[in-house]
Design a protein around this motif. Structure first.
Motif, PDB file in Angstrom:
ATOM      1  N   TYR A   1       0.824  -1.205   0.000  1.00  0.00           N
ATOM      2  CA  TYR A   1       0.000   0.000   0.000  1.00  0.00           C
ATOM      3  C   TYR A   1       0.862   1.260   0.000  1.00  0.00           C
ATOM      4  O   TYR A   1       0.529   2.248  -0.662  1.00  0.00           O
ATOM      5  N   LEU A   2       1.957   1.241   0.730  1.00  0.00           N
ATOM      6  CA  LEU A   2       2.865   2.392   0.699  1.00  0.00           C
ATOM      7  C   LEU A   2       3.372   2.640  -0.717  1.00  0.00           C
ATOM      8  O   LEU A   2       3.427   3.779  -1.193  1.00  0.00           O
ATOM      9  N   GLN A   3       3.757   1.556  -1.371  1.00  0.00           N
ATOM     10  CA  GLN A   3       4.282   1.663  -2.737  1.00  0.00           C
ATOM     11  C   GLN A   3       3.205   2.187  -3.685  1.00  0.00           C
ATOM     12  O   GLN A   3       3.450   3.096  -4.494  1.00  0.00           O
ATOM     13  N   GLN A   4       2.005   1.627  -3.581  1.00  0.00           N
ATOM     14  CA  GLN A   4       0.902   2.046  -4.454  1.00  0.00           C
ATOM     15  C   GLN A   4       0.570   3.520  -4.257  1.00  0.00           C
ATOM     16  O   GLN A   4       0.355   4.265  -5.217  1.00  0.00           O
ATOM     17  N   LEU A   5       0.543   3.964  -3.008  1.00  0.00           N
ATOM     18  CA  LEU A   5       0.172   5.346  -2.709  1.00  0.00           C
ATOM     19  C   LEU A   5       1.241   6.337  -3.144  1.00  0.00           C
ATOM     20  O   LEU A   5       0.926   7.404  -3.689  1.00  0.00           O
ATOM     21  N   THR A   6       2.484   6.003  -2.892  1.00  0.00           N
ATOM     22  CA  THR A   6       3.558   6.927  -3.296  1.00  0.00           C
ATOM     23  C   THR A   6       3.637   7.032  -4.817  1.00  0.00           C
ATOM     24  O   THR A   6       3.900   8.111  -5.359  1.00  0.00           O
ATOM     25  N   GLU A   7       3.393   5.920  -5.498  1.00  0.00           N
ATOM     26  CA  GLU A   7       3.386   5.962  -6.967  1.00  0.00           C
ATOM     27  C   GLU A   7       2.204   6.781  -7.487  1.00  0.00           C
ATOM     28  O   GLU A   7       2.277   7.353  -8.582  1.00  0.00           O
ATOM     29  N   ALA A   8       1.136   6.854  -6.686  1.00  0.00           N
ATOM     30  CA  ALA A   8      -0.039   7.647  -7.085  1.00  0.00           C
ATOM     31  C   ALA A   8       0.125   9.120  -6.753  1.00  0.00           C
ATOM     32  O   ALA A   8      -0.760   9.935  -7.068  1.00  0.00           O
ATOM     33  N   GLY A   9       1.235   9.469  -6.105  1.00  0.00           N
ATOM     34  CA  GLY A   9       1.504  10.869  -5.814  1.00  0.00           C
ATOM     35  C   GLY A   9       1.286  11.294  -4.381  1.00  0.00           C
ATOM     36  O   GLY A   9       1.426  12.481  -4.048  1.00  0.00           O
ATOM     37  N   VAL A  10       0.949  10.369  -3.495  1.00  0.00           N
ATOM     38  CA  VAL A  10       0.799  10.684  -2.072  1.00  0.00           C
ATOM     39  C   VAL A  10       2.177  10.631  -1.424  1.00  0.00           C
ATOM     40  O   VAL A  10       2.957   9.723  -1.695  1.00  0.00           O
ATOM     41  N   SER A  11       2.497  11.616  -0.601  1.00  0.00           N
ATOM     42  CA  SER A  11       3.808  11.596   0.053  1.00  0.00           C
ATOM     43  C   SER A  11       3.904  10.377   0.963  1.00  0.00           C
ATOM     44  O   SER A  11       2.913   9.925   1.544  1.00  0.00           O
ATOM     45  N   ALA A  12       5.118   9.847   1.088  1.00  0.00           N
ATOM     46  CA  ALA A  12       5.313   8.627   1.876  1.00  0.00           C
ATOM     47  C   ALA A  12       4.882   8.824   3.323  1.00  0.00           C
ATOM     48  O   ALA A  12       4.278   7.933   3.932  1.00  0.00           O
ATOM     49  N   CYS A  13       5.174   9.997   3.881  1.00  0.00           N
ATOM     50  CA  CYS A  13       4.801  10.268   5.271  1.00  0.00           C
ATOM     51  C   CYS A  13       3.279  10.285   5.435  1.00  0.00           C
ATOM     52  O   CYS A  13       2.738   9.676   6.361  1.00  0.00           O
ATOM     53  N   ASP A  14       2.594  10.969   4.519  1.00  0.00           N
ATOM     54  CA  ASP A  14       1.134  11.033   4.584  1.00  0.00           C
ATOM     55  C   ASP A  14       0.521   9.648   4.388  1.00  0.00           C
ATOM     56  O   ASP A  14      -0.461   9.287   5.048  1.00  0.00           O
ATOM     57  N   ALA A  15       1.089   8.871   3.472  1.00  0.00           N
ATOM     58  CA  ALA A  15       0.583   7.524   3.210  1.00  0.00           C
ATOM     59  C   ALA A  15       0.707   6.649   4.456  1.00  0.00           C
ATOM     60  O   ALA A  15      -0.235   5.949   4.838  1.00  0.00           O
ATOM     61  N   ALA A  16       1.862   6.709   5.106  1.00  0.00           N
ATOM     62  CA  ALA A  16       2.092   5.882   6.290  1.00  0.00           C
ATOM     63  C   ALA A  16       1.132   6.248   7.417  1.00  0.00           C
ATOM     64  O   ALA A  16       0.671   5.377   8.164  1.00  0.00           O
ATOM     65  N   LYS A  17       0.820   7.534   7.538  1.00  0.00           N
ATOM     66  CA  LYS A  17      -0.083   7.984   8.601  1.00  0.00           C
ATOM     67  C   LYS A  17      -1.523   7.551   8.375  1.00  0.00           C
ATOM     68  O   LYS A  17      -2.347   7.650   9.291  1.00  0.00           O
ATOM     69  N   ARG A  18      -1.828   7.085   7.178  1.00  0.00           N
ATOM     70  CA  ARG A  18      -3.202   6.673   6.869  1.00  0.00           C
ATOM     71  C   ARG A  18      -3.391   5.158   6.936  1.00  0.00           C
ATOM     72  O   ARG A  18      -4.509   4.675   6.756  1.00  0.00           O
ATOM     73  N   ILE A  19      -2.355   4.410   7.201  1.00  0.00           N
ATOM     74  CA  ILE A  19      -2.452   2.948   7.198  1.00  0.00           C
ATOM     75  C   ILE A  19      -2.749   2.434   8.608  1.00  0.00           C
ATOM     76  O   ILE A  19      -2.128   2.852   9.581  1.00  0.00           O
ATOM     77  N   LYS A  20      -3.685   1.512   8.683  1.00  0.00           N
ATOM     78  CA  LYS A  20      -4.044   0.888   9.963  1.00  0.00           C
ATOM     79  C   LYS A  20      -3.984  -0.621   9.814  1.00  0.00           C
ATOM     80  O   LYS A  20      -4.440  -1.181   8.814  1.00  0.00           O
ATOM     81  N   PHE A  21      -3.435  -1.288  10.813  1.00  0.00           N
ATOM     82  CA  PHE A  21      -3.306  -2.739  10.806  1.00  0.00           C
ATOM     83  C   PHE A  21      -4.364  -3.354  11.718  1.00  0.00           C
ATOM     84  O   PHE A  21      -4.415  -3.040  12.912  1.00  0.00           O
TER      85      PHE A  21
END
Length: 622
Positions: A239-259
């Protein structure tokens, strides 16, 4: 006072590791140390019977602090608070709202709402959240993946209309297309395009996580602990890879992930799993974010732990409370962020109000009476748990790297590799349960002899998205058949027979051996729902057989010592003369002689209990 303490300690010489081993060797009296005391885990590493400080000297994580990178010791520095969560299926918004308000007054501070996609609307949100103050409650939502963006927009609109402090609100939307691939067996990867719009829709709610890693699905499908850990990490990295490739910053992407992770009955290993997961996830995020991860909270893993459904049972279902209680303790001591306790009656019915209340109180007891929420990283410094954390991290990391080298989690999911690997583990565990190498208390070990199902039937395991089980999938999907399911099917079949089979223990000879084998045989056969009849002992085999026939026994089990079977078994078998099934408890040296005489049924610790009982049912016409 300090001088006294120093003097006391100097009176004792600390034994070395070798001295401990020498003492253990003496106590074992020649028994194999590796076989008797070293535990070989399903994760592929050995656990020693004791650990000492010297075993931790090379572990870097031991030197870290709570609330600091890599967060192995938890995300918090001064407490261990977690959200007590209960999920609600929304079939009627008004009724769901009433239930939510009720349980909020009974200790819950986190709500999970499951909403049908076609019912997502402004009116539903207004009705559902009426009277709920989101700044004081964590709110979590799950709906059809394609309606997640719409739901997010409606929530933001509702919160703004109510003038709630948006920056303070905490919650989540469960958006997980990859999880659907595993669960439904269909390629839903096209829905991943909704991930970036979903994050953008929630930009005014920084405390809302919306990209879910639902590795609890793997747990409920029988995955081993290292598998859930390794796959969860690869899932999140995808998901981090998919989001960063879509243009979301890595930091913002990580803050949106829940396990959303499962927690099984392996107490210490589960504590270690969550500690290892935080540590490894922090390192993964650092690879995307850089050294900013050392200072920013984006590398913190946020986990909602669900107690397992896989090990729950239909029979002796109150034992499920013991299972879920230790699981909840593991999760709490491991510093997770929220916990959902699965009600004990879920295997056979829609959870009752009583079961849900008990599930809530299981957490509240840990908070209010055991004060688990007061102490940070209780397990920190424990030699055993620190070792397990390191060992499980290594095995999980190996699996993570293997998935990455194969093309990443999405690629492996679409090939069916993830599902097949977990299903293979499920098959192994069912095979282990069949031979009692994996115990299920109340099912294949120490069943309740007199319990009846009273109309209870197992609830079919449903896909997380409610997919039609009869619908043919294009890809393999997770098999969520509970560990006890085959034994339950067998026992329910026995219950429906015209007559309950009676298994009679013909105990004779050596007192200790006949009692031990009778107890073993009663437990073995009662797992099929047979009525077992134990006895104090008989002077002759004829007396025992006559008593069995008088009791209308369908099965006669001779229980004695190996040496005495040569004397008693064949005469008993001949005297019974086919009037009931004859079984020998044990695997004596004279087994071949007994078989030559026509005796064909033996039960012992190496028997496949499930297959043996199925064969007995077939012979009994059940």
């Amino acid at each position: 006072m300090s001088n006294i303490k120093e003097k006391l300690f100097t009176e004792f010489t600390a034994p070395t590791t070798q001295e401990w081993l020498d003492k253990i060797e003496v106590d074992l009296k020649g028994a194999d140390f590796q076989k008797r005391l070293v535990w070989r885990t399903n994760e592929g590493f050995n656990v020693q019977p004791f650990y000492r400080r010297e075993d931790l000297k090379d572990l870097k994580a031991v030197d870290s602090l709570p609330g600091e990178f890599p967060y192995v010791r938890g995300n918090k520095k001064d407490n261990n608070l977690w959200f007590v969560r209960q999920d609600i299926v929304v079939s009627d918004a008004k009724a769901a709202n009433a239930k939510a308000l009720d349980i909020l007054n009974k200790g819950v501070d986190s709500l999970g709402f499951r909403i049908k996609g076609k019912e997502v609307s402004k009116e539903l949100i207004e009705t559902l959240l009426d009277g709920i103050l989101p700044q004081y409650v964590e709110l979590n939502f799950k709906t059809c993946q394609r309606h997640s963006v719409e739901l997010a927009q409606l929530l933001v609109e509702y919160f703004k209309e109510k003038n709630y402090p948006l920056a303070e609100l905490k919650g989540s939307i469960d958006f997980d297309p990859i999880g659907k691939i595993l669960c439904k067996g269909k390629d839903t990867s096209a829905v991943l395009a909704e991930a970036k719009p979903l994050i953008e829709a929630l930009k005014e709610l920084p405390g809302y996580r919306c990209i879910a890693v639902n590795s609890v699905q793997l747990n409920n499908a029988g995955a081993y602990i290292y598998q859930e850990l390794g796959y969860a990490l690869a899932w999140g990295a995808e998901y981090l890879q998919q989001l960063t490739e879509a243009g979301v910053s890595a930091c913002d992407a990580a803050k949106r992930i829940k396990f959303n992770m499962g927690v099984s009955e392996n107490y210490f290993m589960e504590i270690a799993k969550f500690r290892a997961a935080r540590m490894l996830w922090a390192q993964i995020v650092r690879q995307f974010v850089g050294d900013e991860a050392l200072k920013c909270t984006c590398s913190q893993m946020h986990v909602c732990a669900y107690t397992s459904e896989y090990n729950q049972t239909l029979f002796d279902s109150y034992v499920n409370l013991l299972r879920s209680q230790t699981e909840t303790m593991s999760a709490a001591l491991a510093n997770v962020d929220s916990i959902v306790v699965t009600p004990f009656d879920k295997p056979y019915e829609q959870p009752s109000e009583f079961a849900e209340r008990i599930a809530r109180n299981q957490q509240l007891l840990l908070k209010e009476e055991a004060h688990f929420d007061k102490l940070v990283d209780v397990s920190g410094g424990s030699y055993t748990i620190e070792h397990l954390t390191d060992a499980i991290a290594r095995e999980g990391w190996k699996l993570f790297l293997a998935v990455e080298e194969a093309g990443g989690f999405l690629c492996e999911a679409l090939k069916g590799s993830i599902t097949n690997a977990v299903n293979a583990s499920n098959d192994k565990r069912h095979a282990a349960a069949a031979t009692r190498r994996e115990f299920i208390l109340g099912t294949n070990q120490f069943p309740n002899f007199t319990e009846k199902s009273e109309g209870k039937e197992p609830v079919a395991s449903a896909c997380c998205c409610g997919a039609d089980a009869a619908e043919e999938p294009a890809l393999p999907r997770l098999n969520k058949e509970r560990l006890a399911s085959e034994f339950e099917t067998l026992r329910l079949k026995t219950e429906k027979a015209p007559k309950q089979p009676i298994a009679f223990m013909l105990t004779i000879g050596n007192l200790a051996m006949r009692q031990a084998r009778a107890q073993f045989s009663c437990n073995f056969l009662a797992a099929a729902g047979y009525k077992v009849m134990d006895n104090l002992g008989f002077k002759t085999v004829e007396e025992g057989v006559d008593a069995a026939l008088e009791a209308k026994a369908d099965i006669v089990v001779i229980c004695s010592s190996d040496d005495e079977y040569a004397e008693y078994a064949i005469p008993a078998f001949k005297y019974l003369d086919g009037r009931a099934m004859f079984v020998v408890a044990g695997a004596p040296a004279c087994s071949e002689d007994l078989k030559a005489a026509g005796i064909e049924n033996f039960i012992h610790v190496k028997s496949n209990q499930l297959e043996t009982l199925r064969a007995y049912n077939a012979k009994l016409g059940i």
